[in-house]
Design an enzyme around this catalytic site. Structure first.
Site, PDB file in Angstrom:
ATOM      1  N   HIS A  49       1.624   4.002   9.723  1.00 44.69           N
ATOM      2  CA  HIS A  49       0.567   3.174   9.135  1.00 44.69           C
ATOM      3  C   HIS A  49      -0.418   2.814  10.227  1.00 44.69           C
ATOM      4  O   HIS A  49      -0.037   2.583  11.367  1.00 44.69           O
ATOM      5  CB  HIS A  49       1.153   1.889   8.528  1.00 44.69           C
ATOM      6  CG  HIS A  49       0.253   1.236   7.532  1.00 44.69           C
ATOM      7  ND1 HIS A  49      -0.768   0.413   7.908  1.00 44.69           N
ATOM      8  CD2 HIS A  49       0.208   1.312   6.179  1.00 44.69           C
ATOM      9  CE1 HIS A  49      -1.401  -0.015   6.822  1.00 44.69           C
ATOM     10  NE2 HIS A  49      -0.832   0.524   5.764  1.00 44.69           N
TER      11      HIS A  49
ATOM     12  N   ASP B 161       4.519   3.731   0.523  1.00 50.87           N
ATOM     13  CA  ASP B 161       4.713   4.909  -0.337  1.00 50.87           C
ATOM     14  C   ASP B 161       6.102   5.509  -0.237  1.00 50.87           C
ATOM     15  O   ASP B 161       6.431   6.420  -0.998  1.00 50.87           O
ATOM     16  CB  ASP B 161       3.662   5.968   0.029  1.00 50.87           C
ATOM     17  CG  ASP B 161       2.281   5.524  -0.412  1.00 50.87           C
ATOM     18  OD1 ASP B 161       1.375   5.451   0.435  1.00 50.87           O
ATOM     19  OD2 ASP B 161       2.126   5.202  -1.607  1.00 50.87           O
TER      20      ASP B 161
HETATM   21  C1  SDX Z   1      -1.244   3.976   2.381  1.00 50.24           C
HETATM   22  O1  SDX Z   1      -4.472   1.542   5.193  1.00 50.24           O
HETATM   23  C2  SDX Z   1      -3.712   1.094   4.299  1.00 50.24           C
HETATM   24  O2  SDX Z   1      -3.457  -0.089   4.217  1.00 50.24           O
HETATM   25  C3  SDX Z   1      -3.133   2.120   3.353  1.00 50.24           C
HETATM   26  C4  SDX Z   1      -2.063   1.598   2.392  1.00 50.24           C
HETATM   27  C5  SDX Z   1      -2.656   0.642   1.376  1.00 50.24           C
HETATM   28  O3  SDX Z   1      -1.920  -0.211   0.857  1.00 50.24           O
HETATM   29  O4  SDX Z   1      -3.843   0.839   1.019  1.00 50.24           O
HETATM   30  O5  SDX Z   1      -1.036   0.924   3.115  1.00 50.24           O
HETATM   31  C6  SDX Z   1      -1.443   2.729   1.585  1.00 50.24           C
HETATM   32  O6  SDX Z   1      -2.102   4.828   2.380  1.00 50.24           O
HETATM   33  C7  SDX Z   1       0.004   4.118   3.214  1.00 50.24           C
HETATM   34  C8  SDX Z   1       0.004   5.425   4.086  1.00 50.24           C
HETATM   35  C9  SDX Z   1       0.452   6.599   3.225  1.00 50.24           C
HETATM   36  N1  SDX Z   1       0.284   7.858   3.982  1.00 50.24           N
HETATM   37  C10 SDX Z   1       1.364   8.534   4.424  1.00 50.24           C
HETATM   38  O7  SDX Z   1       2.534   8.163   4.287  1.00 50.24           O
HETATM   39  C11 SDX Z   1       1.026   9.856   5.122  1.00 50.24           C
HETATM   40  C12 SDX Z   1       1.809   9.969   6.432  1.00 50.24           C
HETATM   41  N2  SDX Z   1       1.302   8.981   7.365  1.00 50.24           N
HETATM   42  C13 SDX Z   1       0.341   9.412   8.351  1.00 50.24           C
HETATM   43  O8  SDX Z   1      -0.564  10.372   7.891  1.00 50.24           O
HETATM   44  C14 SDX Z   1      -0.270   8.259   9.153  1.00 50.24           C
HETATM   45  O9  SDX Z   1       0.761   7.459   9.562  1.00 50.24           O
HETATM   46  C15 SDX Z   1      -1.346   7.404   8.518  1.00 50.24           C
HETATM   47  C16 SDX Z   1      -2.447   8.207   7.918  1.00 50.24           C
HETATM   48  C17 SDX Z   1      -0.767   6.527   7.462  1.00 50.24           C
HETATM   49  C18 SDX Z   1      -1.930   6.527   9.631  1.00 50.24           C
HETATM   50  O10 SDX Z   1      -2.531   7.410  10.492  1.00 50.24           O
HETATM   51  P1  SDX Z   1      -3.214   6.942  11.890  1.00 50.24           P
HETATM   52  O11 SDX Z   1      -3.184   5.468  12.054  1.00 50.24           O
HETATM   53  O12 SDX Z   1      -4.527   7.620  11.970  1.00 50.24           O
HETATM   54  O13 SDX Z   1      -2.190   7.516  12.938  1.00 50.24           O
HETATM   55  P2  SDX Z   1      -2.351   8.902  13.667  1.00 50.24           P
HETATM   56  O14 SDX Z   1      -2.407  10.010  12.646  1.00 50.24           O
HETATM   57  O15 SDX Z   1      -3.467   8.775  14.644  1.00 50.24           O
HETATM   58  O16 SDX Z   1      -0.960   9.021  14.425  1.00 50.24           O
HETATM   59  C19 SDX Z   1      -0.730   8.289  15.620  1.00 50.24           C
HETATM   60  C20 SDX Z   1       0.492   8.968  16.221  1.00 50.24           C
HETATM   61  C21 SDX Z   1       0.312  10.484  16.301  1.00 50.24           C
HETATM   62  O17 SDX Z   1       1.171  10.933  17.362  1.00 50.24           O
HETATM   63  P3  SDX Z   1       0.468  11.398  18.770  1.00 50.24           P
HETATM   64  O18 SDX Z   1      -0.453  12.545  18.416  1.00 50.24           O
HETATM   65  O19 SDX Z   1      -0.269  10.177  19.295  1.00 50.24           O
HETATM   66  O20 SDX Z   1       1.655  11.805  19.626  1.00 50.24           O
HETATM   67  O21 SDX Z   1       1.629   8.761  15.361  1.00 50.24           O
HETATM   68  C22 SDX Z   1       2.041  10.013  14.821  1.00 50.24           C
HETATM   69  C23 SDX Z   1       0.890  10.993  15.002  1.00 50.24           C
HETATM   70  O22 SDX Z   1       1.397  12.321  15.078  1.00 50.24           O
HETATM   71  N3  SDX Z   1       2.290   9.789  13.379  1.00 50.24           N
HETATM   72  C24 SDX Z   1       3.214  10.441  12.673  1.00 50.24           C
HETATM   73  C25 SDX Z   1       3.135   9.917  11.392  1.00 50.24           C
HETATM   74  N4  SDX Z   1       2.173   8.982  11.332  1.00 50.24           N
HETATM   75  C26 SDX Z   1       1.651   8.909  12.577  1.00 50.24           C
HETATM   76  N5  SDX Z   1       4.082  11.425  13.022  1.00 50.24           N
HETATM   77  C27 SDX Z   1       4.903  11.882  12.049  1.00 50.24           C
HETATM   78  N6  SDX Z   1       4.870  11.404  10.757  1.00 50.24           N
HETATM   79  C28 SDX Z   1       4.017  10.443  10.408  1.00 50.24           C
HETATM   80  N7  SDX Z   1       4.005   9.981   9.139  1.00 50.24           N
END
Ligand code: SDX
Length: 386
Positions: free
Chosen positions: A261, A315
């Site tokens: 998140h 989710d």
């Molecule tokens: C919702 O914003 C909100 O409030 C949204 C929400 C709401 O109520 O409206 O809470 C609802 O959308 C929840 C999120 C649902 N999405 C998912 O479950 C999809 C999987 N999650 C990721 O795509 C991610 O965690 C996000 C999109 C939710 C957040 O992305 P960020 O903040 O842009 O984080 P990032 O992609 O920049 O990742 C930072 C690091 C990375 O590693 P490094 O490259 O720095 O080594 O964390 C890792 C990412 O690879 N990472 C994950 C991960 N989420 C972040 N690695 C593996 N699996 C994941 N799910």
């Protein structure tokens, strides 16, 4: 003008000042108008929470009753909306059907009386009341059946399940859906709410505002994740396969759906409550084979990614609740949309109160003074297209 630092995805950049909800991502706190989400989940209802989010205070008994009656009165949708849905391909995704239908609502109602509190209220009532009816209508229409009319003797959540399944739902199932809607109703400046705000800032009609937000919520990185989680659990298939699956995904730098998140760096407080709701449903209606896979995956991800603050988000367990409620997989995100309408409209109303159209700037990385090359002198880039 001070040159502000560019942050990808506007991470950590305030886009507005708001008093609607508050999140502490380190402590796992979520409050709607200052009230803890745990309190609202336990003691409130979705419509009472909707009133709180939109107008800023818990309603009196009379205010709540009047609001509930107005919602009940406006649940029906124009037959032309239903006829329009009959032209949609059955294979289309229900989020696309919902986005089209939400925009189409604007064809029937006055578009822009944005200074008028009565117009604000009637718009809130119409959208909160009609979105569930449209989600349920497309479900029946795409199966070749006529949609059923809303049942005025039923509460908001009961009526949605009734319109979906054509039978009165179990009281526990309806209560758990109502709580889940409350949990999903609002979450500060998430992507779909930001879309709503940007659209609202141009003073367009509120139906276009909601249609814009629905389109954003549909993405798998946002609201679309709840559907992806179940698909992922099905792909894992067994508890024994959890860790090999996770290793493979991480090696390929693929995201684990339902985890991580932008704000929460601990387990999402909503995930904690949804996990308990899932367990209540399992106790009454039988366990879901994917629950053991989900809890094992949570343990495995914490071992691997807990140090990066990656934990279950809203989710991760919501899909297991919806499955047990008999909601079809591709309706999970439309159910999220039903819930988030109050949040989107609360920010629409707050944006209008002190509006300035969103128009950020950029850091230009292109060229200047480029020549216009006659077409006969241009070399084809097709061979080098990436
Ligand atoms: C919702 O914003 C909100 O409030 C949204 C929400 C709401 O109520 O409206 O809470 C609802 O959308 C929840 C999120 C649902 N999405 C998912 O479950 C999809 C999987 N999650 C990721 O795509 C991610 O965690 C996000 C999109 C939710 C957040 O992305 P960020 O903040 O842009 O984080 P990032 O992609 O920049 O990742 C930072 C690091 C990375 O590693 P490094 O490259 O720095 O080594 O964390 C890792 C990412 O690879 N990472 C994950 C991960 N989420 C972040 N690695 C593996 N699996 C994941 N799910």
């Amino acid at each position: 003008m001070t040159a502000y630092e560019y942050r990808a995805g506007l991470e950590g950049v305030p886009a507005t000042q708001s008093s609607i909800s508050f999140v502490d991502g380190q402590k796992g706190i979520l409050e709607y108008r200052g009230i803890a989400i745990e309190e609202l989940a336990a003691k409130s209802t979705f419509l009472e929470t909707t009133y709180l989010l939109i107008w800023g205070e818990l309603p009196s008994r009379e205010e709540l009753s009047a609001f509930e009656n107005e919602i009940q009165y406006h649940r029906r949708v124009k037959y032309r909306i239903r006829d329009m849905m009959k032209c949609f391909p059955e294979s289309g995704h229900p989020m696309d059907a919902l986005q089209a239908s939400a925009a189409a609502l604007g064809l029937f109602y006055s578009r822009r009386d944005l200074e008028n509190p009565a117009y604000i209220r009637e718009t809130v009532v119409r959208l909160v009341a009609k979105i569930p009816t449209m989600v349920a209508a497309f479900q029946l229409i795409r199966k070749g059946n006529d949609p059923v009319q809303p049942n005025d003797g039923l509460s908001y959540a009961e009526n949605f399940l009734y319109m979906l399944n054509e039978k009165k739902p179990d009281p526990l199932a309806a209560r758990i859906l109502d709580i889940s809607l409350t949990l999903h109703a609002e979450h500060t400046i998430n992507a779909s709410t930001f879309s709503a705000m940007v659209t609202a800032s141009a003073l367009t009609d509120p139906y276009a505002v909601v249609a814009s937000a629905v389109g954003t919520l549909a993405g798998p990185l946002h609201g679309g994740a709840n559907e992806e989680v179940i698909t992922m659990l099905e792909a894992i298939g067994s508890v024994e396969n959890v860790r090999p699956y996770l290793e493979d995904r991480l090696e390929r730098k693929a995201k684990i759906m339902g985890f991580g998140h932008r704000v929460y760096k601990v387990k999402d407080p909503r995930a904690i409550i949804l996990q308990d709701l899932a367990e209540q449903l399992f106790e009454k209606f039988g366990r879901d084979k994917y629950y053991d896979i989900a809890t094992e995956l949570e343990r495995a991800v914490e071992e691997k990614l807990g140090n990066k603050g990656i934990y279950p988000n809203v989710d991760f367990y919501s899909g297991l609740v919806y499955r047990k409620l008999g909601i079809p997989l591709d309706l999970f995100t439309p159910v999220f949309a039903i819930a988030r309408v109050p949040g989107w409209l609360a920010h629409w109303k707050e944006q209008l109160a002190e509006n300035r159209i969103f128009r950020p700037t950029q850091i230009y990385t292109g060229v200047h003074d480029a020549p216009y090359i006659p077409i006969e002198e241009r070399r084809s880039s097709m061979t080098t297209m990436e």
